[in-house]
Design a protein around this motif. Structure first.
Motif, mmCIF file in Angstrom:
data_model
loop_
_atom_site.group_PDB
_atom_site.id
_atom_site.type_symbol
_atom_site.label_atom_id
_atom_site.label_comp_id
_atom_site.label_asym_id
_atom_site.label_seq_id
_atom_site.Cartn_x
_atom_site.Cartn_y
_atom_site.Cartn_z
ATOM 1 N N SER A 243 0.821 -1.225 0.000
ATOM 2 C CA SER A 243 0.000 0.000 0.000
ATOM 3 C C SER A 243 0.848 1.266 0.000
ATOM 4 C CB SER A 243 -0.938 0.005 1.210
ATOM 5 O OG SER A 243 -0.230 0.251 2.413
ATOM 6 N N ILE A 281 -6.273 -3.639 -1.575
ATOM 7 C CA ILE A 281 -5.211 -2.950 -0.827
ATOM 8 C C ILE A 281 -5.274 -1.442 -1.060
ATOM 9 C CG2 ILE A 281 -2.709 -2.575 -0.763
ATOM 10 C CD1 ILE A 281 -2.399 -5.624 -1.166
ATOM 11 N N PHE A 282 -5.361 -1.035 -2.325
ATOM 12 C CA PHE A 282 -5.339 0.393 -2.621
ATOM 13 C C PHE A 282 -6.672 1.067 -2.373
ATOM 14 C CE2 PHE A 282 -1.481 -0.911 -4.859
ATOM 15 C CZ PHE A 282 -0.596 0.062 -4.384
ATOM 16 N N LYS A 284 -8.027 0.501 0.406
ATOM 17 C CA LYS A 284 -7.953 0.520 1.878
ATOM 18 C C LYS A 284 -8.903 -0.468 2.537
ATOM 19 C CE LYS A 284 -5.097 3.976 1.538
ATOM 20 N NZ LYS A 284 -3.641 3.746 1.685
#
Length: 292
Positions: A243, A281-282, A284
């Motif tokens: 991340s 992941i990106f 969040k």
């Protein structure tokens, strides 16, 4: 009698202000290194650092992580051990393929010893000392003299399959208020400890070793604390590392390779992430969902 394995043990000399620690590791030490094909010389010095880290963490009353690193520009560029207050540890080394048997100072080249304490509560502490002495034990003694200002002596041994260490440390005046008496006691105990052989450190159990070294002294021995290898890597930690990277670069790797894979430098476990994982992941959402 066989030595006490995978344990650290504290002891005191009665009516003096001197304490000690003994650590003996075999199965846990082998387990920490099993994922790596280290040459014998690397196993030896990494074993000494493991024993040192456990001994140092035992002298500190804290909750958190102690990291001991020896970094240099020679054939052996890194020795690193992390040890928790729960007496679990992990270790790693980096070296050139052409490394050969030589003293530690020669292998490390221009080098320094970095000691980091990360407490759960309180401020992070770092201490750095040049590795100018021939042995790791002597360099650590310099660290205690300069940074902690406590007289400390260390004896370390490793045969590639087990590692062990003995530490003696002078405490603030309490039982002995006379500087002359304190000095006499310290000189006597360290002179007796100086007679220890590597074979005794590696082969004898703690109580037998203490009796052999200090049979005319009154030694109070405390209960052993078990020491174990445990790697703290995880899929979640790997996701957090990803991340912090550039999303376009990560997605480009996934497009080409089908996944992004991170290897733990300590245990060599690999964590692989596909396109769906990277999106999570990106976005969040990896904190709240399981990444497959």
């Amino acid at each position: 009698m066989s030595r006490s394995d995978n344990a650290v043990q504290r002891f005191l000399f009665e009516n003096t202000d001197i304490r000690g620690e003994l650590v003996s590791l075999n199965n846990s030490y082998v387990e920490a290194l099993v994922a790596h094909e280290y040459p014998e010389v690397v196993r030896h010095f990494l074993g000494e650092l493991v024993a040192s880290a456990v001994l140092l963490s035992s002298t500190l009353k804290f909750e958190g992580l102690l990291t001991l690193q020896a970094r240099g520009d020679g054939p052996l560029s890194l020795l690193m051990v992390e040890c928790t207050d729960k007496k679990s540890f992990r270790a790693v080394a980096q070296f050139r393929e052409d490394i050969t048997e030589a003293p530690l100072q020669t292998l490390l080249g221009k080098s320094s010893l970095l000691i980091t304490v990360d407490p759960v509560k309180g401020k992070r502490y770092q201490g750095i000392v040049p590795l100018e002495k021939e042995t790791l034990a002597a360099s650590l003694e310099d660290y205690f003299a300069q940074s902690v200002q406590l007289q400390t002596r260390l004896w370390l041994a490793c045969d590639g399959q087990s590692c062990t260490g003995l530490l003696l440390q002078a405490l603030p005046a309490s039982a002995e208020l006379s500087a002359e008496a304190r000095s006499e006691s310290w000189n006597r105990m360290t002179a007796l400890a100086e007679t220890v052989q590597d074979s005794e450190l590696l082969d004898l159990d703690h109580e037998t070793l203490l009796v052999r070294l200090f049979h005319e002294e009154t030694v109070r021995i405390f209960d052993q604390e078990p020491v174990r290898f445990a790697c703290t890597c995880s899929r979640e930690r790997s996701a957090r590392i990803i991340s912090t990277l550039d999303r376009k670069e990560v997605e480009s790797i996934v497009e080409e390779e089908g996944q992004v894979a991170l290897d733990c430098q300590f245990c060599n476990h690999q964590y692989a992430f596909g396109k769906e994982d990277i999106d999570m992941i990106f976005n969040k959402s990896f904190n709240n969902k399981t990444i497959h």
